[in-house]
Design an enzyme around this catalytic site. Sequence first.
Site, mmCIF file in Angstrom:
data_model
loop_
_atom_site.group_PDB
_atom_site.id
_atom_site.type_symbol
_atom_site.label_atom_id
_atom_site.label_comp_id
_atom_site.label_asym_id
_atom_site.label_seq_id
_atom_site.Cartn_x
_atom_site.Cartn_y
_atom_site.Cartn_z
ATOM 1 N N THR A 15 37.731 32.976 28.253
ATOM 2 C CA THR A 15 38.112 31.792 29.028
ATOM 3 C C THR A 15 37.858 31.992 30.516
ATOM 4 O O THR A 15 37.232 31.165 31.172
ATOM 5 C CB THR A 15 39.601 31.473 28.799
ATOM 6 N N VAL A 16 38.331 33.111 31.054
ATOM 7 C CA VAL A 16 38.184 33.360 32.493
ATOM 8 C C VAL A 16 36.748 33.760 32.820
ATOM 9 O O VAL A 16 36.179 33.292 33.815
ATOM 10 C CB VAL A 16 39.172 34.440 32.967
ATOM 11 N N GLU A 115 43.530 40.627 42.784
ATOM 12 C CA GLU A 115 44.426 39.503 43.079
ATOM 13 C C GLU A 115 44.733 38.693 41.828
ATOM 14 O O GLU A 115 45.877 38.286 41.589
ATOM 15 C CB GLU A 115 43.801 38.597 44.133
ATOM 16 N N VAL A 118 47.818 39.216 38.958
ATOM 17 C CA VAL A 118 49.265 39.078 39.106
ATOM 18 C C VAL A 118 49.761 37.643 39.011
ATOM 19 O O VAL A 118 50.642 37.344 38.224
ATOM 20 C CB VAL A 118 49.732 39.721 40.437
ATOM 21 N N GLY A 120 47.705 34.418 39.297
ATOM 22 C CA GLY A 120 46.698 33.374 39.368
ATOM 23 C C GLY A 120 46.157 33.225 40.773
ATOM 24 O O GLY A 120 45.724 34.197 41.401
ATOM 25 N N GLY A 173 46.921 24.778 25.709
ATOM 26 C CA GLY A 173 46.164 25.938 26.157
ATOM 27 C C GLY A 173 46.881 26.821 27.147
ATOM 28 O O GLY A 173 46.296 27.754 27.701
ATOM 29 N N GLU A 176 48.729 31.529 24.230
ATOM 30 C CA GLU A 176 47.775 32.039 23.252
ATOM 31 C C GLU A 176 48.290 31.782 21.837
ATOM 32 O O GLU A 176 49.467 31.485 21.622
ATOM 33 C CB GLU A 176 47.583 33.547 23.448
ATOM 34 N N ASP A 187 54.087 40.728 29.712
ATOM 35 C CA ASP A 187 53.067 40.311 30.667
ATOM 36 C C ASP A 187 53.641 40.282 32.088
ATOM 37 O O ASP A 187 53.047 40.820 33.025
ATOM 38 C CB ASP A 187 52.535 38.929 30.281
ATOM 39 N N LYS A 191 52.916 42.721 35.650
ATOM 40 C CA LYS A 191 52.649 42.168 36.983
ATOM 41 C C LYS A 191 53.674 42.659 38.000
ATOM 42 O O LYS A 191 53.326 42.962 39.154
ATOM 43 C CB LYS A 191 52.651 40.643 36.905
#
Length: 409
Positions: A15-16, A115, A118, A120, A173, A176, A187, A191
């Site tokens: 996706t990214v 960057e 952590v 977005g 979306g 996940e 998650d 961070k």
Amino acid sequence: MTAEPFKIGLLGHGTVGAAFAELLPERADQIAATTGLRPEIAGVLTTSRGTFEEILADSDLVVELIGGLEPARGYVLAAMAAGKHVVTANKQLLAHHGEELWAAAREHGVQLRFEAAVAGVVPVIRVLQESLAAAHVDRVHGIVNGTTNFILTQMASTGASYADALAEAQRLGYAEADPSDDVNGKDAAAKMAIIARLAFDTPVHLDDVRYEGIEQITQEDIAYARDLGLSLKLIGTAERVGEGISVRVHPAFLYAGHPLASINGSFNAVTVESPAITEITMSGPGAGGPQTASAVLGDVISAMIPPASTPETTQQLPVVADAESAFYLHLEVEDRPGVLAQIAQLLGLQGASIKSVVQQGTGSGARLVMVVHPMLESKFFAAVDLISRLDFLRGTPRAIRVLDEEFAA
């Protein structure tokens, strides 16, 4: 004047990665005008496309977006050893192996930018490393997981159950198919390990971060929070405690005056507190391919215009497990005389002071919901353990932390 090409090797095309590959040519002209270099994709590595060795040989910089620990760690170390700058959005990699990777960047004279790992597009890393480099940071609070913030916002605004709000997050979306690391807090913990490392100049590993998620949050919790003037968020906290630090992630209630109380949907936000600045809050989208890709591209541009990578830490602060917090306590009890008095007595024996109480009848029973003033977590949970043994309890006590700070507008 024609800009020199600047070759970027892209590891990962999910996706990214796909969003980054689309964004880069759109912004190439502006980047060339700013830096004198024109970025272009030298190659893309996927499970069925390209080889790491070929991409590394053809690249000036490597963008790692494959996620996970291996082979990502090996690729990043190899790229830096070859003299290539690296940009990554991989928080788990940094939370587990950050010190090794930052040391390798310093050894080989390259940059490791992260960057997007952590919050977005929220520029918390750059602010901590650059804008607040000389500040003595006391505390950082963060909403650093867009999935959980969206779920809790849905539960509060629509009355949806946790399961229904999660299903909606997956449909849109924001979550996940397997949302475990998001909803269980892991998650966010990764961070916060990275944030704490930068804020306090001391090594912090994911294993140092205590975390819990939002799976047990109910509509009752949110309804009572509304009665008490609170909102519910999954909060990451990194703060100084005596001569050490505490780093943790957990659901927490916030009063309306707290700057994170109004952060809704999939947005992320980070509040930094320091005597020199009082408090600053940064917020923005925390989830989504285009948003994360934008943060990655910002790091790429930064790496195209040096300097420096993350410096070596100068502190070795102990991680403190027992910190102070206010608490929300939810109890289902029999409706009979003396119940509240006994509960208050047990809390008082551990030094708890009750700030507010809501009581509601439930037929032959009653529901007690209270907020206690800040106290050591160990003392509070010792009191809860004693309360759970009382014969008039009708269910397991439920406790959620409360951030009782409020800041002037």
